[in-house]
Design an enzyme around this catalytic site. Structure first.
Site, PDB file in Angstrom:
ATOM      1  N   ASN A 183      -5.199  -2.442   3.742  1.00 33.22           N
ATOM      2  CA  ASN A 183      -6.701  -2.121   2.992  1.00 33.22           C
ATOM      3  C   ASN A 183      -6.152  -0.721   1.999  1.00 33.22           C
ATOM      4  O   ASN A 183      -5.592  -0.045   3.231  1.00 33.22           O
ATOM      5  CB  ASN A 183      -7.954  -1.899   3.414  1.00 33.22           C
ATOM      6  CG  ASN A 183      -7.931  -0.963   4.580  1.00 33.22           C
ATOM      7  OD1 ASN A 183      -8.438  -0.652   4.664  1.00 33.22           O
ATOM      8  ND2 ASN A 183      -7.742  -1.458   6.079  1.00 33.22           N
TER       9      ASN A 183
ATOM     10  N   HIS B 279      -2.781  -8.148   7.851  1.00 32.17           N
ATOM     11  CA  HIS B 279      -4.411  -7.756   7.011  1.00 32.17           C
ATOM     12  C   HIS B 279      -3.907  -6.295   6.418  1.00 32.17           C
ATOM     13  O   HIS B 279      -2.387  -5.584   6.938  1.00 32.17           O
ATOM     14  CB  HIS B 279      -5.693  -7.213   8.183  1.00 32.17           C
ATOM     15  CG  HIS B 279      -6.147  -6.082   7.563  1.00 32.17           C
ATOM     16  ND1 HIS B 279      -5.534  -4.830   8.432  1.00 32.17           N
ATOM     17  CD2 HIS B 279      -7.018  -5.763   7.098  1.00 32.17           C
ATOM     18  CE1 HIS B 279      -6.745  -3.927   7.535  1.00 32.17           C
ATOM     19  NE2 HIS B 279      -8.117  -4.804   7.330  1.00 32.17           N
TER      20      HIS B 279
ATOM     21  N   ASN C 158     -25.571  -2.289   2.348  1.00 31.63           N
ATOM     22  CA  ASN C 158     -26.175  -3.758   2.072  1.00 31.63           C
ATOM     23  C   ASN C 158     -24.663  -4.961   1.354  1.00 31.63           C
ATOM     24  O   ASN C 158     -24.499  -4.793  -0.840  1.00 31.63           O
ATOM     25  CB  ASN C 158     -26.840  -3.880   1.221  1.00 31.63           C
ATOM     26  CG  ASN C 158     -27.173  -4.477   0.622  1.00 31.63           C
ATOM     27  OD1 ASN C 158     -27.645  -5.773   1.881  1.00 31.63           O
ATOM     28  ND2 ASN C 158     -28.281  -4.576  -0.529  1.00 31.63           N
ATOM     29  N   GLY C 159     -23.561  -4.380   2.035  1.00 30.81           N
ATOM     30  CA  GLY C 159     -22.558  -5.282   0.973  1.00 30.81           C
ATOM     31  C   GLY C 159     -22.778  -6.721   1.596  1.00 30.81           C
ATOM     32  O   GLY C 159     -23.330  -7.516   1.657  1.00 30.81           O
TER      33      GLY C 159
ATOM     34  N   HIS D 195     -12.144  -5.322  24.954  1.00 28.60           N
ATOM     35  CA  HIS D 195     -12.262  -6.173  26.546  1.00 28.60           C
ATOM     36  C   HIS D 195     -11.771  -6.761  26.850  1.00 28.60           C
ATOM     37  O   HIS D 195     -11.145  -8.030  27.408  1.00 28.60           O
ATOM     38  CB  HIS D 195     -13.710  -7.356  26.257  1.00 28.60           C
ATOM     39  CG  HIS D 195     -13.834  -8.063  24.989  1.00 28.60           C
ATOM     40  ND1 HIS D 195     -13.962  -7.280  23.732  1.00 28.60           N
ATOM     41  CD2 HIS D 195     -13.600  -9.324  24.522  1.00 28.60           C
ATOM     42  CE1 HIS D 195     -13.651  -8.049  22.535  1.00 28.60           C
ATOM     43  NE2 HIS D 195     -13.387  -9.405  23.113  1.00 28.60           N
TER      44      HIS D 195
ATOM     45  N   HIS E  78       8.073  -3.028  10.823  1.00 31.32           N
ATOM     46  CA  HIS E  78       8.212  -1.720  10.872  1.00 31.32           C
ATOM     47  C   HIS E  78       8.493  -0.859  10.286  1.00 31.32           C
ATOM     48  O   HIS E  78       8.708   0.596   9.799  1.00 31.32           O
ATOM     49  CB  HIS E  78       7.679  -1.485  12.548  1.00 31.32           C
ATOM     50  CG  HIS E  78       6.746  -1.918  13.575  1.00 31.32           C
ATOM     51  ND1 HIS E  78       5.587  -1.036  12.782  1.00 31.32           N
ATOM     52  CD2 HIS E  78       5.916  -2.763  14.295  1.00 31.32           C
ATOM     53  CE1 HIS E  78       4.562  -1.591  13.764  1.00 31.32           C
ATOM     54  NE2 HIS E  78       4.886  -2.510  14.424  1.00 31.32           N
TER      55      HIS E  78
END
Length: 303
Positions: free
Chosen positions: A106, A104, A262-263, A176, A146
């Protein structure tokens, strides 16, 4: 001053570069593109690749949206102005091979245009991050990942990597389950210019991080794509994917921001894997590679 138009244009170029590299890496599948507009302002380019030689499902999404923030988001961001502009790239790749990791990344920019009026301190910042979620943790791959990130960070500020690695360990944590989502990476938010860090350097760092994705994932895929695997290892992949889904639906700030502004739902939820499994109280065998992987899903490991 770097304009939001320049940031938008450079991010779109990085999206193009990454999509071309991933198509070459896979060798079979190509991206499908959907151009969309957001009710309230702006839009984006959603690009999805599916059913490839190695890439089972992936998205490389670009957006540039603007409008007014809800009171909930304003409180979350600790801002007073209503107007906002946000642009960025978001990537999630789910491979079909259990020895190839989920990845992932971004990079994003946020500003409140009304804050740029004379006499005001502009409200604007960069954020982003990249993290790796192996189904099986291989030490040499973790070290490569890394070390590559540290090299990217060190070009701009020697303090970035240790600070952003700790931030990633804390952020990509499934509370959790009391385990990290994967082996971490780096994560940062609300990065602004300071006396020793120019605004142009922050922007260049954002772009360098975005472009590091190609070298990192190409290397990791090619290291592992030809390894053999068993049906049992494939089942383990589905279980690890379920942990990924849990984090994104419960904790991920980008998912929450997209839904609260509201994407576009399909773009927001493209991070979810195509297939995952939840088995009741599954426990790996002592001494197995699965048990070893679980033992390494914790904060603070110095790769």
């Amino acid at each position: 001053m770097i304009s939001k138009e320049q940031i938008t244009a450079d991010y779109k170029q990085i999206q193009d570069e990454i999509c071309a590299a991933l198509e070459h890496l896979d060798g079979k599948a190509g991206f499908e593109e959907e151009i969309w507009e957001r009710d309230g302002g702006g839009g984006g380019r959603t690009r999805v690749i599916q059913n490839g030689n190695i890439l089972e499902k992936g998205g490389v999404n670009f957006s540039a949206v603007h409008g007014e923030l809800s009171d909930v988001v304003k409180r979350s961001l600790k801002v007073e102005q209503n107007d906002f502009f946000a642009t960025g790239i978001s990537i999630v790749i789910h491979p079909n091979h259990p020895m190839v990791p989920i990845i992932h990344m971004n990079i994003r920019y946020f500003e409140m245009p009304s804050s740029f009026a004379d006499g005001q301190q502009p409200v604007r910042w960069f954020g982003g991050g990249i993290d790796l979620t192996p189904h099986y943790v291989f030490d040499e791959d973790a070290r490569f990942f890394h070390q590559h990130l540290k090299g990217t960070c060190d070009k701009y500020n020697a303090g970035f990597y240790p600070r952003f690695k700790q931030w990633a360990d804390d952020y990509f944590y499934i509370k959790h389950r009391q385990e990290t989502r994967g082996i971490g990476g780096i994560f940062y938010d609300k990065l602004v210019s300071t006396d020793d860090l120019a605004w142009t350097d922050i922007f260049e760092f954002s772009k360098s991080l975005g472009r590091s994705f190609i070298d990192i994932y190409t290397e990791l895929v090619n290291r592992n794509r030809d390894k053999s695997y068993t049906d049992q290892q494939k089942e383990w992949q589905y279980l690890r994917r379920s942990r990924y889904a849990e984090f994104n639906l419960v904790y991920d700030a980008g998912t929450k921001f997209g839904l609260e502004t509201n994407g576009r739902i399909e773009s927001i939820l493209m991070s979810l894997p195509p297939t995952a499994k939840w088995l009741y109280n599954f426990q790996p065998e002592d001494g197995s590679e699965e048990a070893r992987t679980l033992s390494l899903l914790k904060k603070g490991i110095n790769w």
